[in-house]
Design an enzyme around this catalytic site. Structure first.
Site, mmCIF file in Angstrom:
data_model
loop_
_atom_site.group_PDB
_atom_site.id
_atom_site.type_symbol
_atom_site.label_atom_id
_atom_site.label_comp_id
_atom_site.label_asym_id
_atom_site.label_seq_id
_atom_site.Cartn_x
_atom_site.Cartn_y
_atom_site.Cartn_z
ATOM 1 N N TYR A 31 0.794 -1.230 0.000
ATOM 2 C CA TYR A 31 0.000 0.000 0.000
ATOM 3 C C TYR A 31 0.827 1.281 0.000
ATOM 4 O O TYR A 31 0.257 2.373 -0.045
ATOM 5 C CB TYR A 31 -0.958 -0.014 1.203
ATOM 6 N N HIS A 70 -15.016 -7.011 -1.384
ATOM 7 C CA HIS A 70 -15.123 -8.430 -1.715
ATOM 8 C C HIS A 70 -16.224 -9.146 -0.936
ATOM 9 O O HIS A 70 -16.492 -10.315 -1.195
ATOM 10 C CB HIS A 70 -13.773 -9.121 -1.445
ATOM 11 N N ASP A 77 -25.351 -2.654 -2.484
ATOM 12 C CA ASP A 77 -26.741 -2.194 -2.657
ATOM 13 C C ASP A 77 -26.825 -0.670 -2.520
ATOM 14 O O ASP A 77 -27.568 -0.014 -3.261
ATOM 15 C CB ASP A 77 -27.660 -2.835 -1.614
ATOM 16 N N HIS A 114 -8.780 1.511 -5.825
ATOM 17 C CA HIS A 114 -7.940 0.643 -4.984
ATOM 18 C C HIS A 114 -6.497 1.044 -5.173
ATOM 19 O O HIS A 114 -6.043 1.236 -6.313
ATOM 20 C CB HIS A 114 -8.122 -0.831 -5.364
HETATM 21 C C1 DQA Z 1 -7.650 -2.206 -1.154
HETATM 22 C C2 DQA Z 1 -7.613 -3.657 -1.662
HETATM 23 C C3 DQA Z 1 -8.498 -4.560 -0.813
HETATM 24 O O1 DQA Z 1 -8.453 -5.896 -1.302
HETATM 25 C C4 DQA Z 1 -8.002 -4.553 0.615
HETATM 26 O O2 DQA Z 1 -8.851 -5.342 1.445
HETATM 27 C C5 DQA Z 1 -7.825 -3.189 1.162
HETATM 28 C C6 DQA Z 1 -7.289 -2.128 0.316
HETATM 29 C C7 DQA Z 1 -6.692 -1.291 -1.946
HETATM 30 O O3 DQA Z 1 -6.831 -0.079 -1.827
HETATM 31 O O4 DQA Z 1 -5.797 -1.789 -2.629
HETATM 32 O O5 DQA Z 1 -8.040 -2.953 2.342
HETATM 33 O O6 DQA Z 1 -8.965 -1.702 -1.348
#
Ligand code: DQA
Length: 157
Positions: A32, A89, A96, A109
Site C-alpha cells: 500500500y 469483496h 446495494d 484501490h
Molecule cells: C484495497 C484492496 C483490498 O483488497 C483490501 O482489502 C484493502 C485495500 C486497496 O486499496 O488496494 O483494504 O482496497
C-alpha cells in the site's frame, strides 16, 4: 444534490475510505506504500482546490457507517469516490447502497487486485460505479476526482 439555478456553486465530492485504510503508512507498505491517510487526503484536497471543486474525505472501519455516508453523499454531494477496502469483496449491503446512487461514483484501490490472491479478484461494489481505478496508488484517487470533475462540468446545465 438538487441545484439552485440562482446560486451557482462548486461541485461537491465525497471520498470514502473503508476499513484498515486508517493504518496506511504502517500497513503492509510493500503493498500500500508509505503515505499515511492524512497525506493521501491532503493530496486529494490539493487536487480538488486546483480543479475548483470541494471535497470531503472520510474513513471508517464500520460497514454501516460507510453505508450511511453513501446515502448522505447521494443526498448532499455531486459525486463519490470510494475505496471500500475489504468490503469490496464481501459487502452486499454496501454494493446495494452504491447501486441506489443517483450521483456518479468511482471505485479506487491502491493496489492492483488482479495481481493479488484470487479472493480479491471479485468486487461486489465495482459494478455499481462508473469505473474502477486500481494499482496506481494515490494517483488513482486523483484520476477519479479529475474524471468526476470533468463529467460534472460536462453535465452542468
Ligand atoms: C484495497 C484492496 C483490498 O483488497 C483490501 O482489502 C484493502 C485495500 C486497496 O486499496 O488496494 O483494504 O482496497
Amino acid at each position: 444534490m438538487p441545484s439552485d439555478p440562482g446560486q451557482p456553486r462548486a461541485p461537491a465530492l465525497v471520498v470514502l475510505h473503508g476499513p484498515n485504510l486508517d493504518r496506511l503508512g504502517s500497513r503492509e507498505p510493500e503493498i500500500y506504500g508509505t503515505l499515511r491517510l492524512s497525506e493521501v487526503d491532503a493530496a486529494i484536497e490539493a487536487e480538488a482546490r486546483a480543479l475548483g471543486i470541494s471535497v470531503t474525505c472520510r474513513q471508517s472501519n464500520h460497514e454501516g457507517q460507510l453505508i450511511e455516508w453513501v446515502h448522505e453523499a447521494d443526498d448532499h454531494a455531486d459525486g463519490l469516490v470510494v475505496n471500500p477496502a475489504g468490503y469490496t469483496h464481501t459487502s452486499v449491503a454496501l454494493a446495494d447502497a452504491l447501486a441506489a446512487l443517483r450521483i456518479p461514483a468511482v471505485e479506487v484501490h491502491l493496489s492492483n487486485l488482479y495481481a493479488r490472491n484470487s479472493m480479491r479478484h471479485t468486487s461486489l461494489t465495482g459494478a455499481h460505479c462508473a469505473g474502477v481505478v486500481m494499482g496506481l496508488g494515490l494517483d488513482g484517487y486523483l484520476l477519479a476526482i479529475r474524471y468526476l470533475s470533468r463529467r460534472l462540468a460536462a453535465e452542468a446545465p
